[in-house]
Design an enzyme around this catalytic site. Structure first.
Site, mmCIF file in Angstrom:
data_model
loop_
_atom_site.group_PDB
_atom_site.id
_atom_site.type_symbol
_atom_site.label_atom_id
_atom_site.label_comp_id
_atom_site.label_asym_id
_atom_site.label_seq_id
_atom_site.Cartn_x
_atom_site.Cartn_y
_atom_site.Cartn_z
ATOM 1 N N HIS A 71 -4.218 -9.534 -20.544
ATOM 2 C CA HIS A 71 -5.069 -8.736 -21.435
ATOM 3 C C HIS A 71 -6.483 -9.281 -21.477
ATOM 4 O O HIS A 71 -7.451 -8.530 -21.469
ATOM 5 C CB HIS A 71 -4.518 -8.752 -22.856
ATOM 6 N N ASP B 164 -0.586 -0.670 -2.061
ATOM 7 C CA ASP B 164 0.848 -0.754 -1.774
ATOM 8 C C ASP B 164 1.132 -0.591 -0.293
ATOM 9 O O ASP B 164 2.061 -1.202 0.222
ATOM 10 C CB ASP B 164 1.621 0.299 -2.584
ATOM 11 N N GLU C 97 1.464 5.722 0.204
ATOM 12 C CA GLU C 97 1.431 4.280 -0.038
ATOM 13 C C GLU C 97 2.694 3.581 0.452
ATOM 14 O O GLU C 97 2.868 2.392 0.226
ATOM 15 C CB GLU C 97 1.183 3.986 -1.520
ATOM 16 N N CYS D 89 -7.549 5.870 -2.482
ATOM 17 C CA CYS D 89 -7.715 5.350 -3.846
ATOM 18 C C CYS D 89 -7.331 3.868 -3.935
ATOM 19 O O CYS D 89 -7.436 3.268 -4.996
ATOM 20 C CB CYS D 89 -6.944 6.179 -4.865
HETATM 21 C C1 PEP Z 1 -2.363 1.749 -4.392
HETATM 22 O O1 PEP Z 1 -1.201 1.375 -4.263
HETATM 23 O O2 PEP Z 1 -3.232 1.623 -3.502
HETATM 24 C C2 PEP Z 1 -2.819 2.387 -5.644
HETATM 25 C C3 PEP Z 1 -4.022 2.893 -5.772
HETATM 26 O O3 PEP Z 1 -1.960 2.395 -6.683
HETATM 27 P P1 PEP Z 1 -1.652 1.125 -7.633
HETATM 28 O O4 PEP Z 1 -2.691 0.089 -7.316
HETATM 29 O O5 PEP Z 1 -1.744 1.656 -9.020
HETATM 30 O O6 PEP Z 1 -0.284 0.750 -7.222
HETATM 31 MG MG MG Z 2 0.349 1.987 -5.593
#
Ligand code: PEP
Ligand code: MG
Length: 528
Positions: free
Chosen positions: A182, A442, A418, A489
């Site tokens: 946190h 991931d 992913e 992302c």
């Molecule tokens: C990813 O896996 O790249 C992703 C954007 O999701 P998270 O980081 O939330 O697993």
């Molecule tokens: Mg992910």
């Protein structure tokens, strides 16, 4: 001059004097008591005072850290209301005739161990220390905050973090800590430079010593030499200039959209300030994790509605719950799994609990009446899963129509790419879905078989590995063959070493942490 190494958590440079945060330690003595009823009454009264204090903290923290981050205090209320915790404390007082402080301390120790796996141990500690302080009638002693300083803490409880006055806290050095604790999240949200996991313990004799915290390099300089001071002053100026420059890029547009990954109000605000074209990834599970529980349909609806209204017509992609793995939610995830990252996580968990999944889908569809929403599914591995999802979506839409609840019939659906499996079958998936997003955080973990949370693997967890780029190339090609859009992302999309390569390969959109939007925009503009 002494140089100590740590891990970077929040960028920025701080120059100032060291101040050691000294937490009041509430010593607990075991006492045998005669009057059990009075002791239980004392406990009940302390609980009431604690509930009041937490409510005040919650209200005070909203303007500082945003409503979603402030929800951590909702989690504290829940611990106080938790029947298992409370009953165990009372039972111990009654059965063993011990004082309330001791019972709170003992039970919280036991529960802390259990909660450590869910990364909620610090919340338990915060709540139990509050109760013990109230029971033993000790005053809360606020730390000296009047002189702007670099704060050194062993760890920082959420309720302590929220008391920080960003104006007077130049930087934070956490001797322990993890990037997802946190305190780290608060530091980032408040824009305070911070480093964690120092390689050496800082001695208290350094109190009041001049120091420089270099958040970007993860270093702390004690008694810095003139040349370092000069260099760091220049770095600070550059950071301020870069901050100003951000404003220029916030107003510019690129053909390739630059969107934001968000999980809190503060991040949404920052994303909009930095000129995000939309929200490419709303990590919806964060709202559950902040509250430490599953949210009801109504609670979710309010959150999603607020997000679409806040983004004023820009596209918002809500990722359905990626719960499981290291993201535990009471009542939903299993206590222990042999390999959590390979376990009941993301869409697998949602398909295994269709009623819970439906409550989220209903909430998202209802919110779609107020803006431009899209839905994205995490951890997809096959078109079979997509077909199951589609059947559930139809049920949800049918129910909403029957209940005459308005929603946008044109909400689009997409998947995170992913898992290596999803990339390999992206050709089939692209026939079923409207859009895709490369979740490289991931994808790297599963392709290289390397735990993304394991600090020992930091050097080998390589976003430049040829296998990853082969996967990216393949996914872009397959998705484009079906005339669909593909974004990125994962953190790789904000890495300046790779942005231009991704553009050349034909990526349609970037979704990055809000603070990276100007840099990504700038690099795309250079190419356009
Ligand atoms: C990813 O896996 O790249 C992703 C954007 O999701 P998270 O980081 O939330 O697993
Ligand atoms: Mg992910």
């Amino acid at each position: 001059m002494f140089v100590l190494d740590g891990e970077k958590v929040s960028d920025g440079t701080a120059i100032g004097r060291i101040y050691f945060y000294k937490r009041e330690s509430y010593s607990v003595q075991k006492r045998q008591i005669q009057d059990v009823d009075t002791e239980v009454k004392r406990l009940e009264e302390a609980k009431e005072v604690a509930v009041g204090e937490i409510q005040v903290l919650y209200e005070q923290s909203i303007p500082k850290i945003g409503q979603n981050n402030a929800l951590v205090f909702g989690a504290h209320q829940m611990i106080l209301e938790d029947s298992e915790f409370w009953q165990s404390v009372i039972d111990m007082v009654v059965d063993e005739c011990v004082n309330a402080e001791y019972a709170v301390w003992m039970i919280s120790q036991k529960m802390e161990d259990k909660l450590r796996r869910q990364k909620r141990a610090e919340d338990m500690k915060d709540v139990s220390e509050r109760l013990i302080r109230i029971l033993s009638k000790q005053e809360f002693v606020a730390w000296k905050e009047d002189v702007p300083s670099i704060l050194v803490v062993n760890d920082l409880l959420p309720s302590e973090a929220v008391r920080l006055n960003p104006k007077n806290i130049l930087g934070i050095v956490m001797v322990g800590g993890t990037p997802t604790s946190h305190a780290s999240i608060f530091a980032k949200a408040m824009g305070i430079p911070a480093i964690i996991a120092m390689d050496k313990l800082l001695q208290e004799e350094w109190e009041d010593t001049l120091a420089i915290l270099d958040g970007r390099a993860g270093k702390l300089y004690l008694q810095p030499e003139g040349e370092i001071i000069e260099r760091m002053r220049r770095q600070q100026e550059e950071e301020q200039c870069a901050h100003q420059q951000k404003k220029i890029f916030a107003g510019k547009r690129t053909k390739i959209c630059v969107c934001a990954n968000v999980g809190s109000d503060k991040e949404i605000e920052l994303a909009l300030e930095n000129g995000a074209d939309g929200l490419g990834l709303v990590r919806s599970e964060i709202f559950c994790l902040n509250q430490g529980k599953l949210l009801t349909e109504e609670e979710q609806f309010c959150i999603y509605k607020k997000i679409v209204e806040q983004t004023r017509g820009k596209r918002v992609v809500i990722r359905t719950w990626d719960i499981g793995g290291d993201k535990k939610v009471e009542g939903l995830t299993r206590e222990a799994e042999e390999n959590p990252a390979l376990g009941l996580r993301g869409i697998r968990l949602c398909l295994a609990k269709p009623e819970i999944f439906k409550s989220q889908l209903r909430a998202i569809f209802r919110a779609s009446a107020y803006g431009k929403l899209a839905i994205m599914f995490p951890m997809i591995t096959s078109s079979e899963e997509v077909r199951k999802i589609k059947a559930i979506l139809e049920e949800v839409k049918g129910e909403l129509r029957r209940s005459k609840l308005p929603f946008d019939e044109s909400v689009t659906i997409g998947a995170m790419l992913e898992t290596p499996a999803a990339v390999m079958v992206s050709c089939e998936l692209a026939k079923e879905l409207d859009f895709f997003s490369l979740g490289t955080n991931d994808l790297i973990q599963y392709t290289l078989a390397m735990d993304r949370q394991n600090a020992d693997l930091n050097v080998c967890y390589d976003p430049g590995h040829p296998a990853i780029w082969e996967m990216i190339r393949m996914a872009i090609k397959q998705v484009h063959t079906e005339g669909k859009q593909i974004s990125i992302c994962g953190e790789l999309g904000a890495d300046t070493r790779f942005i231009k390569e991704l553009v050349k390969m034909g990526i349609d959109e970037f979704s990055v942490v809000p603070s990276a939007i100007p840099t990504v925009r700038e690099m795309i503009l250079e190419m356009e």
